[in-house]
Design a protein around this motif. Structure first.
Motif, mmCIF file in Angstrom:
data_model
loop_
_atom_site.group_PDB
_atom_site.id
_atom_site.type_symbol
_atom_site.label_atom_id
_atom_site.label_comp_id
_atom_site.label_asym_id
_atom_site.label_seq_id
_atom_site.Cartn_x
_atom_site.Cartn_y
_atom_site.Cartn_z
ATOM 1 N N PRO A 131 0.802 -1.228 0.000
ATOM 2 C CA PRO A 131 0.000 0.000 0.000
ATOM 3 C C PRO A 131 0.832 1.274 0.000
ATOM 4 C CG PRO A 131 -0.902 -1.590 1.551
ATOM 5 C CD PRO A 131 0.408 -2.149 1.085
ATOM 6 N N ASP A 132 1.932 1.302 0.732
ATOM 7 C CA ASP A 132 2.747 2.523 0.798
ATOM 8 C C ASP A 132 3.348 2.854 -0.567
ATOM 9 O OD1 ASP A 132 2.162 2.691 3.458
ATOM 10 O OD2 ASP A 132 4.111 1.966 4.157
ATOM 11 N N LEU A 133 3.858 1.849 -1.263
ATOM 12 C CA LEU A 133 4.457 2.081 -2.565
ATOM 13 C C LEU A 133 3.402 2.478 -3.595
ATOM 14 C CD1 LEU A 133 7.036 2.121 -4.210
ATOM 15 C CD2 LEU A 133 6.804 -0.338 -4.573
ATOM 16 N N LEU A 134 2.236 1.857 -3.523
ATOM 17 C CA LEU A 134 1.143 2.225 -4.430
ATOM 18 C C LEU A 134 0.684 3.659 -4.175
ATOM 19 C CD1 LEU A 134 -0.881 -1.102 -4.270
ATOM 20 C CD2 LEU A 134 0.256 -0.188 -6.299
ATOM 21 N N ASP A 135 0.565 4.029 -2.911
ATOM 22 C CA ASP A 135 0.165 5.399 -2.577
ATOM 23 C C ASP A 135 1.191 6.409 -3.071
ATOM 24 O OD1 ASP A 135 -2.104 4.434 -1.336
ATOM 25 O OD2 ASP A 135 -1.327 4.653 0.704
ATOM 26 N N GLU A 136 2.470 6.062 -2.912
ATOM 27 C CA GLU A 136 3.532 6.957 -3.371
ATOM 28 C C GLU A 136 3.490 7.127 -4.888
ATOM 29 O OE1 GLU A 136 8.432 6.993 -3.608
ATOM 30 O OE2 GLU A 136 7.428 5.702 -2.151
ATOM 31 N N ALA A 137 3.281 6.031 -5.603
ATOM 32 C CA ALA A 137 3.212 6.113 -7.062
ATOM 33 C C ALA A 137 2.003 6.925 -7.499
ATOM 34 C CB ALA A 137 3.153 4.715 -7.651
ATOM 35 N N GLU A 138 0.857 6.713 -6.866
ATOM 36 C CA GLU A 138 -0.325 7.490 -7.239
ATOM 37 C C GLU A 138 -0.112 8.976 -6.972
ATOM 38 O OE1 GLU A 138 -5.103 8.056 -6.352
ATOM 39 O OE2 GLU A 138 -4.089 6.242 -5.605
ATOM 40 N N ALA A 139 0.462 9.296 -5.834
ATOM 41 C CA ALA A 139 0.715 10.703 -5.521
ATOM 42 C C ALA A 139 1.638 11.325 -6.562
ATOM 43 C CB ALA A 139 1.311 10.832 -4.124
ATOM 44 N N GLY A 140 2.674 10.608 -6.964
ATOM 45 C CA GLY A 140 3.582 11.121 -7.975
ATOM 46 C C GLY A 140 2.910 11.312 -9.316
ATOM 47 N N LEU A 141 2.076 10.356 -9.707
ATOM 48 C CA LEU A 141 1.340 10.479 -10.965
ATOM 49 C C LEU A 141 0.419 11.699 -10.945
ATOM 50 C CD1 LEU A 141 0.520 6.725 -11.574
ATOM 51 C CD2 LEU A 141 1.566 8.235 -13.272
ATOM 52 N N ARG A 142 -0.246 11.916 -9.831
ATOM 53 C CA ARG A 142 -1.188 13.044 -9.767
ATOM 54 C C ARG A 142 -0.449 14.377 -9.690
ATOM 55 N NH1 ARG A 142 -6.120 11.261 -9.880
ATOM 56 N NH2 ARG A 142 -6.630 9.177 -9.127
ATOM 57 N N GLU A 143 0.737 14.359 -9.132
ATOM 58 C CA GLU A 143 1.523 15.599 -9.070
ATOM 59 C C GLU A 143 2.142 15.934 -10.423
ATOM 60 O OE1 GLU A 143 5.580 17.397 -6.954
ATOM 61 O OE2 GLU A 143 4.845 15.401 -6.411
ATOM 62 N N LEU A 144 2.726 14.940 -11.089
ATOM 63 C CA LEU A 144 3.502 15.193 -12.303
ATOM 64 C C LEU A 144 2.709 15.020 -13.587
ATOM 65 C CD1 LEU A 144 6.754 13.255 -11.307
ATOM 66 C CD2 LEU A 144 6.426 15.746 -11.290
ATOM 67 N N GLY A 145 1.695 14.156 -13.553
ATOM 68 C CA GLY A 145 1.026 13.754 -14.782
ATOM 69 C C GLY A 145 1.687 12.489 -15.327
ATOM 70 N N VAL A 146 0.963 11.802 -16.212
ATOM 71 C CA VAL A 146 1.403 10.492 -16.683
ATOM 72 C C VAL A 146 2.740 10.557 -17.394
ATOM 73 C CG1 VAL A 146 0.859 8.584 -18.248
ATOM 74 C CG2 VAL A 146 -0.943 9.574 -16.796
ATOM 75 N N ARG A 147 2.865 11.420 -18.367
ATOM 76 C CA ARG A 147 4.084 11.448 -19.187
ATOM 77 C C ARG A 147 5.300 11.856 -18.356
ATOM 78 N NH1 ARG A 147 5.309 11.307 -24.640
ATOM 79 N NH2 ARG A 147 3.088 10.930 -25.050
ATOM 80 N N ALA A 148 5.171 12.882 -17.558
ATOM 81 C CA ALA A 148 6.312 13.342 -16.764
ATOM 82 C C ALA A 148 6.700 12.312 -15.708
ATOM 83 C CB ALA A 148 5.987 14.682 -16.108
ATOM 84 N N TRP A 149 5.720 11.579 -15.155
ATOM 85 C CA TRP A 149 6.038 10.566 -14.147
ATOM 86 C C TRP A 149 6.854 9.435 -14.772
ATOM 87 C CZ3 TRP A 149 5.098 5.379 -12.987
ATOM 88 C CH2 TRP A 149 5.354 4.992 -11.661
ATOM 89 N N PHE A 150 6.444 8.972 -15.948
ATOM 90 C CA PHE A 150 7.209 7.911 -16.599
ATOM 91 C C PHE A 150 8.572 8.417 -17.070
ATOM 92 C CE2 PHE A 150 3.040 5.752 -16.947
ATOM 93 C CZ PHE A 150 3.411 4.512 -16.433
ATOM 94 N N ALA A 151 8.644 9.665 -17.473
ATOM 95 C CA ALA A 151 9.939 10.226 -17.863
ATOM 96 C C ALA A 151 10.895 10.264 -16.670
ATOM 97 C CB ALA A 151 9.750 11.627 -18.431
ATOM 98 N N ARG A 152 10.376 10.528 -15.489
ATOM 99 C CA ARG A 152 11.222 10.589 -14.296
ATOM 100 C C ARG A 152 11.646 9.195 -13.833
ATOM 101 N NH1 ARG A 152 9.704 14.227 -9.110
ATOM 102 N NH2 ARG A 152 10.261 15.806 -10.675
#
Length: 274
Positions: A131-152
């Motif tokens: 759950p912690d890793l999933l929450d972290e990934a979701e937060a990052g996706l919502r902050e950066l957007g899909v393309r920027a998150w995968f680029a990072r």
């Protein structure tokens, strides 16, 4: 895929898109890692040449397929079966990556007569993010957007011997959808379902009773589906694990020529009864 045709099939969740290249003999069906698409196999299929027909499915919510869920390996396996039916293919060699290993096992459990063999690259029966890793990934996706998150983060799963353009190609495959970039909420749902909930060990137990020929390859630098996960998959196929030195999670992008050579040798061994 070289000289391919883009075709469509009707799946349980909507229209599915797939690539189809003609050829003789038992076809190959490519099953892609989650958050990529059928085109992740383009260079592998090209390196294999026209020795056999090649099909590659865009799972629901990936590539040019419609986004309707749910998003578990059994659902992606249903998509793959819909493509086989639409293409008029009774039996195929499965070549899979990442969660595609779970998809292959679900397909083999549901329709064993449709599976000639399974060759798995960087694949597993589960990823099992907590759950912690999933929450972290979701937060990052919502902050950066899909393309920027995968680029990072995309480059983090590649090995030191990966070809130079692999990270950029991964971003395009992970971000692009049917009508522009993939929707944020859809990507979050896919990630939580496929990386969190997915567990195809029950399907593997069914397959293990009478497995098709199989071979499992894992990158020495794979952080997502490491050797322990590869061995779990291999146990269901009663087969061995071969390590790809310097390769990360996506051999089909990092070293397509090597991936194609490994698949070609395996298929020849299967068909010669070795």
């Amino acid at each position: 895929m070289t000289q391919h045709a883009r075709r469509s099939a009707r799946g349980r969740s909507g229209e599915l898109s797939y690539l189809d290249r003609p050829g003789p003999g038992t076809p190959v069906l490519f099953l892609h890692p989650v958050n990529t698409a059928a085109e992740v196999w383009t260079d592998v299929a090209a390196a294999l040449g026209g020795a056999r027909r090649a099909l590659a499915v865009d799972y629901r919510a990936h590539g040019r397929s419609e986004p309707g869920g749910p998003y578990l390996p059994a659902d992606y396996a249903a998509d793959a079966l819909s493509v086989l039916d639409a293409a008029g293919v009774g039996r195929a060699h499965l070549v899979c990556g990442s969660i595609g290993g779970a998809v292959a096992m679900e397909l083999a459990a549901a329709a064993p007569d449709r599976v000639a063999s399974i060759a798995a690259f960087g694949a597993a029966l589960r990823v099992s993010w907590g759950p912690d890793l999933l929450d972290e990934a979701e937060a990052g996706l919502r902050e950066l957007g899909v393309r920027a998150w995968f680029a990072r983060h995309g480059g983090e799963i590649l090995g030191p011997k990966s070809r130079a353009d692999a990270a950029g190609r991964l971003v395009e495959l992970a971000s692009g959808g049917r009508d522009g970039d993939r929707g944020l909420d859809t990507v979050v749902r896919v990630l939580r379902s496929t990386f969190g909930e997915a567990d195809s060990r029950p399907a593997a137990a069914v397959v293990a009773a009478a497995p098709p020929p199989g071979r499992v390859f894992v990158g020495s630098h794979d952080p997502t589906c490491p050797p322990a996960r590869a061995r779990e998959l291999a146990a269901g196929l009663h087969t061995e694990v071969r390590v790809l030195d310097g390769i990360g999670h996506l051999p089909m992008l990092e070293d397509p020529a090597g991936t194609a050579a490994a698949a070609r040798e395996f298929h020849a061994a299967v068909e010669e009864g070795r």
